[in-house]
Design an enzyme around this catalytic site. Structure first.
Site, PDB file in Angstrom:
ATOM      1  CD  GLU A 225      -3.057  -0.627  -0.063  1.00  0.00           C
ATOM      2  OE1 GLU A 225      -3.077   0.516  -0.564  1.00  0.00           O
ATOM      3  OE2 GLU A 225      -3.759  -1.568  -0.475  1.00  0.00           O
TER       4      GLU A 225
HETATM    5  C1  FAD Z   1       2.596  -9.661   0.082  1.00  0.00           C
HETATM    6  C2  FAD Z   1       2.353  -8.545  -0.889  1.00  0.00           C
HETATM    7  C3  FAD Z   1       1.040  -8.197  -1.197  1.00  0.00           C
HETATM    8  C4  FAD Z   1       0.791  -7.200  -2.128  1.00  0.00           C
HETATM    9  N1  FAD Z   1      -0.510  -6.922  -2.502  1.00  0.00           N
HETATM   10  C5  FAD Z   1      -0.720  -6.111  -3.570  1.00  0.00           C
HETATM   11  C6  FAD Z   1      -2.031  -5.977  -4.144  1.00  0.00           C
HETATM   12  O1  FAD Z   1      -3.013  -6.548  -3.655  1.00  0.00           O
HETATM   13  N2  FAD Z   1      -2.178  -5.206  -5.254  1.00  0.00           N
HETATM   14  C7  FAD Z   1      -1.125  -4.562  -5.828  1.00  0.00           C
HETATM   15  O2  FAD Z   1      -1.328  -3.899  -6.834  1.00  0.00           O
HETATM   16  N3  FAD Z   1       0.125  -4.649  -5.302  1.00  0.00           N
HETATM   17  C8  FAD Z   1       0.352  -5.408  -4.200  1.00  0.00           C
HETATM   18  N4  FAD Z   1       1.616  -5.538  -3.682  1.00  0.00           N
HETATM   19  C9  FAD Z   1       2.693  -4.750  -4.243  1.00  0.00           C
HETATM   20  C10 FAD Z   1       3.182  -3.632  -3.301  1.00  0.00           C
HETATM   21  O3  FAD Z   1       2.207  -2.635  -3.201  1.00  0.00           O
HETATM   22  C11 FAD Z   1       4.538  -3.161  -3.827  1.00  0.00           C
HETATM   23  O4  FAD Z   1       5.477  -4.151  -3.459  1.00  0.00           O
HETATM   24  C12 FAD Z   1       4.938  -1.810  -3.266  1.00  0.00           C
HETATM   25  O5  FAD Z   1       4.120  -0.801  -3.808  1.00  0.00           O
HETATM   26  C13 FAD Z   1       6.397  -1.458  -3.573  1.00  0.00           C
HETATM   27  O6  FAD Z   1       6.747  -1.654  -4.894  1.00  0.00           O
HETATM   28  P1  FAD Z   1       8.055  -2.529  -5.249  1.00  0.00           P
HETATM   29  O7  FAD Z   1       7.957  -3.770  -4.476  1.00  0.00           O
HETATM   30  O8  FAD Z   1       8.162  -2.622  -6.711  1.00  0.00           O
HETATM   31  O9  FAD Z   1       9.258  -1.708  -4.653  1.00  0.00           O
HETATM   32  P2  FAD Z   1      10.035  -0.530  -5.392  1.00  0.00           P
HETATM   33  O10 FAD Z   1       9.070   0.464  -5.908  1.00  0.00           O
HETATM   34  O11 FAD Z   1      11.033  -1.092  -6.321  1.00  0.00           O
HETATM   35  O12 FAD Z   1      10.792   0.143  -4.150  1.00  0.00           O
HETATM   36  C14 FAD Z   1      12.026  -0.351  -3.640  1.00  0.00           C
HETATM   37  C15 FAD Z   1      12.558   0.662  -2.602  1.00  0.00           C
HETATM   38  O13 FAD Z   1      12.791   1.937  -3.235  1.00  0.00           O
HETATM   39  C16 FAD Z   1      12.056   2.968  -2.590  1.00  0.00           C
HETATM   40  N5  FAD Z   1      11.538   3.904  -3.584  1.00  0.00           N
HETATM   41  C17 FAD Z   1      10.997   3.615  -4.797  1.00  0.00           C
HETATM   42  N6  FAD Z   1      10.621   4.736  -5.420  1.00  0.00           N
HETATM   43  C18 FAD Z   1      10.921   5.756  -4.605  1.00  0.00           C
HETATM   44  C19 FAD Z   1      10.766   7.173  -4.679  1.00  0.00           C
HETATM   45  N7  FAD Z   1      10.212   7.772  -5.738  1.00  0.00           N
HETATM   46  N8  FAD Z   1      11.183   7.928  -3.627  1.00  0.00           N
HETATM   47  C20 FAD Z   1      11.733   7.346  -2.543  1.00  0.00           C
HETATM   48  N9  FAD Z   1      11.905   6.015  -2.413  1.00  0.00           N
HETATM   49  C21 FAD Z   1      11.507   5.234  -3.425  1.00  0.00           C
HETATM   50  C22 FAD Z   1      10.921   2.246  -1.850  1.00  0.00           C
HETATM   51  O14 FAD Z   1      10.455   2.981  -0.735  1.00  0.00           O
HETATM   52  C23 FAD Z   1      11.570   0.927  -1.458  1.00  0.00           C
HETATM   53  O15 FAD Z   1      12.272   1.075  -0.271  1.00  0.00           O
HETATM   54  C24 FAD Z   1       1.887  -6.504  -2.729  1.00  0.00           C
HETATM   55  C25 FAD Z   1       3.193  -6.849  -2.385  1.00  0.00           C
HETATM   56  C26 FAD Z   1       3.441  -7.857  -1.497  1.00  0.00           C
HETATM   57  C27 FAD Z   1       4.868  -8.236  -1.211  1.00  0.00           C
END
Ligand code: FAD
Length: 558
Positions: free
Chosen positions: A422
């Site tokens: 989220e």
């Molecule tokens: C168990 C689980 C359930 C989930 N459920 C859903 C769901 O129901 N629906 C759905 O759509 N998604 C879902 N997700 C996805 C989840 O919302 C994403 O994992 C989350 O939004 C982060 O994206 P990412 O994992 O690609 O991390 P990334 O975006 O790659 O981020 C990696 C790191 O970089 C930092 N970062 C990235 N961009 C920036 C920025 N602009 N400024 C500062 N810091 C930054 C982040 O804070 C983080 O620390 C789920 C994930 C998991 C693991």
């Protein structure tokens, strides 16, 4: 040990006596009765399944079906038949129309009892809100009643392998069909409850891009994509994988494949290229509820730590020289009190936001500004609290905490997702700094801080007043830095500032709780509130100073 005592008295005291919750729709007695009934289902049905889900996990069948762990389907039936899914929703579509503040009380118990189960209603809630706010009349008439009753469930499909925090990168495609519907194709990952055996139909809310749309966030649109279409046929969407995770083993985290057989039928919601706006409707309350999950799991973990510490004999008392239970040692008391004080402060801030959410829905603009400001703080600060409290709960158990048999390790593993989904906590901090503070020059933040100051208990005015002034000045510095164009520095200030904001706001609410409890005197429940507030002010509040110092000066080194 899987015992869970739903914190009904804590929630009631907080709502009625500390936060001044009032409602035209529900009186105090009825609200209490709702909480008591929810507590029964949470304690007797959902809580005993928490570890069952952890151990059994989920099964993906060759037919792309997902089988939930033993007992879960029956628990969902009881949850749905009890009308629990409908608590805060519109009465026109079968909802109970109860305030969100009360719904948060109920929801804390689902999440504390069994977070992996509680994710299903949490995601469904986002779908209901998106359709309620952005759906056409026809869409509302067709979907809302069944989603509100829980006969159907909803999901949020945002994430793709290359598009996580940055949804501007998403590639899922939507093509216009001649009949006014759309054909959706592409892959979504990590979709919570994307497939399961609880409900007759699953309604996916999917972000996708139309041909020729701008290639950033302005070019995304939101679609309703049901698993089963109106004529009962299967839509072109299926779960092709289940992820193996650190925690929440009973929550299906699905790889969803759209359009392998020509395109899943999708229905546009909210207009072409309006997906981002709709997505924020889906996500905002969900973000508050993820903060609530943090409070809930912290509460359960700390309860277990308290019970263990009252039983485990180890070491001698300095005073009597006798062997004692570990809860007699000052350092264990420190851990237990930290866990309690953090959990209660997080709960206070979360319910403060929930009351403002009700005000905002009723059209109060100041309440809207307040809940918008508090949302990233509640999401990030309370989910960080969950990390600390579940860590402490293991530590109180000593070696037994590391052994899965004790089941306390499950809370630690389950809680770890909370700062990630989220919107990661880093993204929440950016939201607070850039959208909620810089955009209005700090107006909403100062207004909230002024209100906190006005409500300071007289006996704590001096100490807390000092923290308030330092918070104001750090916000002033953030606004000045933003106005000067150093946006990297604003980004660097954002997380420690958010943390300090949470600690100070939560501390003021807890001080209020302590001051009210002091007036009651005598009963153990109230004495406990006084003690918890006192502990927080002496042992947790000072961390706000360090975080403000880091926000203002530390970031310069980045
Ligand atoms: C168990 C689980 C359930 C989930 N459920 C859903 C769901 O129901 N629906 C759905 O759509 N998604 C879902 N997700 C996805 C989840 O919302 C994403 O994992 C989350 O939004 C982060 O994206 P990412 O994992 O690609 O991390 P990334 O975006 O790659 O981020 C990696 C790191 O970089 C930092 N970062 C990235 N961009 C920036 C920025 N602009 N400024 C500062 N810091 C930054 C982040 O804070 C983080 O620390 C789920 C994930 C998991 C693991």
């Amino acid at each position: 040990m899987t015992d869970y005592t739903p914190p009904v008295s804590d929630i009631s005291f907080l709502l009625n006596e500390v936060l001044g919750f009032e409602s035209d729709v529900v009186d105090t007695e009825t609200a209490e009765a709702v909480l008591e009934e929810a507590a029964k289902l949470a304690r007797d049905v959902l809580a005993p399944l928490n570890n069952v889900g952890d151990v059994h996990g989920l099964k993906l069948g060759d037919d792309h079906s997902v089988t939930m762990p033993p007992g879960f389907k029956d628990a969902y039936d009881q949850y749905r038949d009890g009308g629990w899914n409908a608590v805060p929703f519109d009465e026109e579509y079968g909802g109970q129309g109860l305030p969100w503040a009360l719904a948060f009380g109920v929801q804390e118990m689902w999440q504390g009892a069994n977070m992996a189960f509680g994710l299903c209603p949490l995601l469904n809630q986002g779908a209901v809100e998106a359709i309620t706010v952005h759906g056409s009349q026809e869409q509302k008439d067709f979907y809302l009643e069944k989603l509100i009753s829980g006969q159907w469930t909803g999901t949020m499909n945002l994430t793709e392998p290359q598009a996580g925090s940055d949804l501007g990168l998403l590639r899922a495609k939507a093509e216009r069909a001649e009949d006014g519907t759309y054909r959706i194709s592409g892959q979504k990952i990590w979709i919570t409850y994307g497939e399961h055996d609880f409900a007759e139909n699953i309604i996916h809310l999917v972000l996708a891009r139309l041909p020729g749309a701008p290639d950033d966030v302005r070019g995304i649109s939101l679609f309703i994509v049901p698993k089963f279409l109106e004529d009962g046929s299967r839509n072109d969407v299926k779960c092709v994988g289940l992820d193996h995770k650190l925690g929440i083993h009973a929550s299906p985290t699905c790889v969803m494949q759209y359009g392998d057989a020509g395109g899943a039928v999708g229905y546009l919601i909210g207009g072409e290229h309006q997906g981002l706006k709709c997505m924020f409707t889906m996500m905002n309350n969900a973000r508050l509820c993820v903060g609530l999950q943090g409070v809930a799991i912290a509460e359960r973990a700390r309860q277990q730590a308290e019970a263990y510490a009252a039983d485990r004999v180890q070491g001698k008392s300095f005073e009597s020289g006798e062997r004692v239970t570990i809860n007699q040692h000052a350092d264990v008391k420190r851990m237990l009190m930290s866990a309690k004080a953090l959990t209660e402060a997080g709960r206070a801030l979360t319910f403060e936001a929930a009351i403002s959410l009700d005000g905002a829905i009723a059209g109060d603009e100041a309440a809207r500004e307040k809940v918008d400001l508090l949302t990233p703080i509640v999401k990030a600060w309370c989910t960080d609290i969950a990390q600390e409290v579940t860590y402490l709960a293991i530590q109180v158990h000593g070696g037994m905490g590391f052994i899965e048999e004790t089941k306390v390790a499950q809370y630690y593993r389950d809680a770890r997702i909370l700062p990630i989904y989220e919107g990661t906590n880093g993204i929440q901090a950016a939201d607070l700094a850039f959208r909620k503070i810089l955009r209005d020059g700090g107006k909403a933040a100062y207004a909230y801080i002024d209100a906190l100051e006005a409500g300071l208990p007289s006996d704590e005015k001096e100490v807390l007043g000092g923290y308030i002034n330092e918070l104001r000045s750090a916000i002033g510095k953030l606004v000045e830095t933003g106005a000067g164009g150093d946006l990297d520095k604003v980004g660097a200030m954002s997380s420690p500032l958010l943390k300090a904001f949470g600690i100070i706001a939560g501390g003021i609410l807890l001080a209020r709780s302590g001051s009210i409890a002091k007036g009651k005197g005598g009963e153990a429940f109230y004495d406990d509130k006084v003690k918890t507030a006192g502990f927080y002010l002496g042992n947790i509040l000072p961390l706000a100073k360090a975080n403000l110092e880091i926000a203002v000066n530390g970031s310069a080194a980045l």
